[in-house]
Design a protein around this motif. Structure first.
Motif, short mmCIF file in Angstrom:
data_model
loop_
_atom_site.label_atom_id
_atom_site.label_comp_id
_atom_site.label_asym_id
_atom_site.label_seq_id
_atom_site.Cartn_x
_atom_site.Cartn_y
_atom_site.Cartn_z
N GLY A 210 -7.48 -17.34 -35.81
CA GLY A 210 -6.14 -17.62 -35.33
C GLY A 210 -5.10 -17.18 -36.33
N ALA A 211 -4.42 -16.08 -36.05
CA ALA A 211 -3.45 -15.49 -36.98
C ALA A 211 -2.08 -16.13 -36.78
CB ALA A 211 -3.39 -13.98 -36.79
N ILE A 212 -1.99 -17.42 -37.08
CA ILE A 212 -0.74 -18.16 -36.92
C ILE A 212 -0.14 -18.42 -38.30
CG2 ILE A 212 -1.58 -19.19 -34.78
CD1 ILE A 212 -2.06 -21.78 -36.34
N ASP A 213 1.06 -19.02 -38.31
CA ASP A 213 1.72 -19.23 -39.60
C ASP A 213 0.93 -20.17 -40.50
OD1 ASP A 213 2.20 -21.35 -37.92
OD2 ASP A 213 4.34 -21.53 -38.37
N PHE A 214 0.26 -21.17 -39.93
CA PHE A 214 -0.56 -22.07 -40.73
C PHE A 214 -1.71 -21.31 -41.40
CE2 PHE A 214 1.59 -24.99 -37.92
CZ PHE A 214 1.84 -26.10 -38.72
N ALA A 215 -2.18 -20.25 -40.75
CA ALA A 215 -3.30 -19.49 -41.30
C ALA A 215 -2.94 -18.82 -42.61
CB ALA A 215 -3.78 -18.45 -40.29
N ALA A 216 -1.70 -18.33 -42.73
CA ALA A 216 -1.30 -17.66 -43.96
C ALA A 216 -1.39 -18.61 -45.16
CB ALA A 216 0.13 -17.12 -43.82
N ALA A 217 -0.95 -19.85 -44.95
CA ALA A 217 -1.04 -20.84 -46.03
C ALA A 217 -2.49 -21.19 -46.32
CB ALA A 217 -0.25 -22.10 -45.65
N LEU A 218 -3.33 -21.28 -45.28
CA LEU A 218 -4.74 -21.62 -45.49
C LEU A 218 -5.47 -20.49 -46.22
CD1 LEU A 218 -7.02 -23.60 -45.12
CD2 LEU A 218 -7.39 -22.67 -42.83
N VAL A 219 -5.08 -19.25 -45.96
CA VAL A 219 -5.67 -18.12 -46.69
C VAL A 219 -5.43 -18.29 -48.19
CG1 VAL A 219 -5.45 -15.64 -47.15
CG2 VAL A 219 -5.61 -16.46 -44.79
N ARG A 220 -4.21 -18.64 -48.55
CA ARG A 220 -3.89 -18.82 -49.98
C ARG A 220 -4.70 -19.97 -50.57
NH1 ARG A 220 1.28 -17.74 -47.85
NH2 ARG A 220 1.88 -19.95 -47.88
N ALA A 221 -4.83 -21.06 -49.83
CA ALA A 221 -5.61 -22.20 -50.31
C ALA A 221 -7.09 -21.82 -50.45
CB ALA A 221 -5.46 -23.39 -49.36
N GLY A 222 -7.60 -21.08 -49.49
CA GLY A 222 -9.00 -20.65 -49.55
C GLY A 222 -9.27 -19.75 -50.74
N LYS A 223 -8.36 -18.83 -51.03
CA LYS A 223 -8.52 -17.97 -52.20
C LYS A 223 -8.47 -18.80 -53.48
CE LYS A 223 -8.83 -14.19 -52.43
NZ LYS A 223 -10.09 -13.40 -52.51
N PHE A 224 -7.59 -19.79 -53.52
CA PHE A 224 -7.48 -20.65 -54.69
C PHE A 224 -8.79 -21.40 -54.94
CE2 PHE A 224 -6.36 -24.81 -56.56
CZ PHE A 224 -5.79 -24.38 -57.74
N LEU A 225 -9.50 -21.77 -53.87
CA LEU A 225 -10.77 -22.48 -53.99
C LEU A 225 -11.93 -21.54 -54.27
CD1 LEU A 225 -10.53 -25.12 -51.11
CD2 LEU A 225 -10.24 -25.48 -53.56
N GLY A 226 -11.68 -20.23 -54.31
CA GLY A 226 -12.72 -19.29 -54.67
C GLY A 226 -13.48 -18.69 -53.51
N HIS A 227 -12.95 -18.79 -52.29
CA HIS A 227 -13.62 -18.23 -51.13
C HIS A 227 -13.26 -16.76 -50.92
CE1 HIS A 227 -15.17 -22.02 -49.37
NE2 HIS A 227 -14.11 -22.57 -49.96
N HIS A 228 -14.16 -16.05 -50.27
CA HIS A 228 -13.86 -14.74 -49.71
C HIS A 228 -13.32 -15.02 -48.31
CE1 HIS A 228 -14.61 -10.35 -49.08
NE2 HIS A 228 -14.58 -10.75 -47.83
N VAL A 229 -12.03 -14.71 -48.09
CA VAL A 229 -11.35 -15.18 -46.88
C VAL A 229 -11.14 -14.06 -45.87
CG1 VAL A 229 -9.32 -16.37 -45.97
CG2 VAL A 229 -10.17 -16.94 -48.25
N THR A 230 -11.56 -14.32 -44.64
CA THR A 230 -11.38 -13.39 -43.53
C THR A 230 -10.49 -14.05 -42.47
OG1 THR A 230 -13.57 -12.42 -43.85
CG2 THR A 230 -12.55 -12.10 -41.69
#
Length: 385
Positions: A210-230
């Motif tokens: 789901g490419a919504i505005d909440f997703a952009a923030a979750l991508v940043r959080a996921g990267k901060f936690l060390g995930h490979h984010v798709t």
């Protein structure tokens, strides 16, 4: 040590001498787990951490001493130390730390350099080191690769290397770091040697649907936690690099179709933010039958009730539905995309580490739990927003 692979690999390439202090074992409450490391080079530069600050000064001095005399040393730090506030863990725990010199004359230098280089390239890597046993074996290292090939040795009985390699490979398969008890002849019984097996595997995946505005923030959080984010969405106008510059991958496809063909494992996190039945139902039907770590879906409680009914209609069982964390996130009172992403990230960490999500103040729950990967869990019942 492998968590510092990028920096230490560069030091090794430059020919620097350095010493690495690695947490070997932890009991009670302690800030860092086995594998956490602090390294000091011959010029006094330090990187990493073994305790969050409690014993860093004393460990720094141990590293300098190891560089001076070329000897590995195993040291215990804990609250029971007479000088607890100077070099002890004031949080009440006990940690054992192995300090290993990596110098031109050290026997393990070539093996550790190869291991650090492999880990820096993102290759699955396991290193077994002797942390308790005869003094002449302390710090000896064995590099083990996923195909079973190995480099170096532990300096003991030939069967010891074979058994250690088998143990390290099994831990590598699960991405685990910990200790193994073996006898000096390589049999799997306690009383001879203790090995620390450190592993480094590719980062766990987070797939945001789901490419919504909440997703952009979750991508940043996921990267901060060390995930490979798709990020995956069937709508090309929304799934763009301009909207998600920090994502590792952006996929334009129907979510359920992409999930069926992409690679996942027991560490994968799936976050469904579409809250649109035509996307959600086929996607969640697939996701809840896969052995992944976390499946969460955004939406109101009314959306969740409707989603639950639809998923039952397509054949999901109570046990499969119990894996779904919906509405996704912990109850932080979140409103903005960033706050909501924080609440989702917090639930992911709690699910992985076995946390309750309640405030530590007055809770009486342990602050530092045993680190373990958790697959499925109880259903999350609180909303992100």
């Amino acid at each position: 040590m492998l968590d510092l692979a990028t920096e230490l690999s560069a030091w090794a390439e430059e020919g620097r001498d350095f010493a690495v202090a690695t947490v070997v074992a932890v009991s009670g409450s302690a800030p860092r787990g086995p594998g956490a490391a602090l390294a000091v080079d011959s010029g006094g530069t330090a990187i990493g951490s073994v305790s969050g600050g409690c014993v860093e000064g004393a460990v720094y001095e141990l590293c300098q001493q190891a560089l001076a005399d070329g000897e590995s040393v195993l040291q215990r730090f804990g609250y029971s130390d007479e000088d607890a506030f100077a070099v002890g863990l004031t949080c009440g725990g006990v940690i054992d730390i192995l300090v290993t010199p990596v110098t031109a004359g050290s026997p393990a230098r070539a093996v550790l350099r190869a291991a650090l280089s492999a880990a820096d390239r993102g290759e699955p890597t396991a290193v077994a080191r002797v942390v308790r046993g005869p003094a002449e074996l302390l710090g000896q290292a064995l590099l083990v690769r996923p195909d079973g090939s190995r480099e170096g040795g532990l300096g003991g009985h030939p069967d010891l290397d074979r058994t250690a390699a088998a143990e390290a490979r099994a831990m590598l398969d699960g991405g685990r770091t910990g200790t193994v008890e073996l006898s000096a002849d390589g049999s799997r019984c306690a009383g001879g040697l203790t090995l620390l097996v450190e592993t480094r595997v590719p980062p766990p995946r987070m797939i945001v649907f789901g490419a919504i505005d909440f997703a952009a923030a979750l991508v940043r959080a996921g990267k901060f936690l060390g995930h490979h984010v798709t990020v995956c969405d069937a709508r090309p106008v929304f799934a763009t690099r301009a909207r998600f510059p920090e994502a590792d991958d952006i996929v334009v496809d129907w979510p359920h179709r992409y999930l069926r063909r992409t690679g996942t494992d027991s560490r994968t996190v799936l976050c469904v933010l579409t809250h649109d039945a035509k996307f959600d139902i086929p996607l969640l039907k697939t996701a809840l039958r896969m052995p992944v770590a976390f499946v969460g879906a955004m939406g109101s409680r009314r959306t969740h009730a409707d989603r639950d009914r639809r998923l039952r209609e397509v054949g999901l069982t109570d046990r499969e539905l119990a894996r779904l964390r919906s509405p996704i996130g912990l109850d932080l009172g979140a409103r903005t995309p960033e706050e909501t992403a924080l609440s989702i990230a917090a639930e992911i960490v709690a699910a992985r580490r076995g946390g309750t999500g309640v405030p530590l103040t007055g809770s009486g729950t342990p602050i530092h739990r045993e680190a373990e990967e958790r697959g499925t869990g109880e259903r999350g019942a609180v909303a992100a927003a």
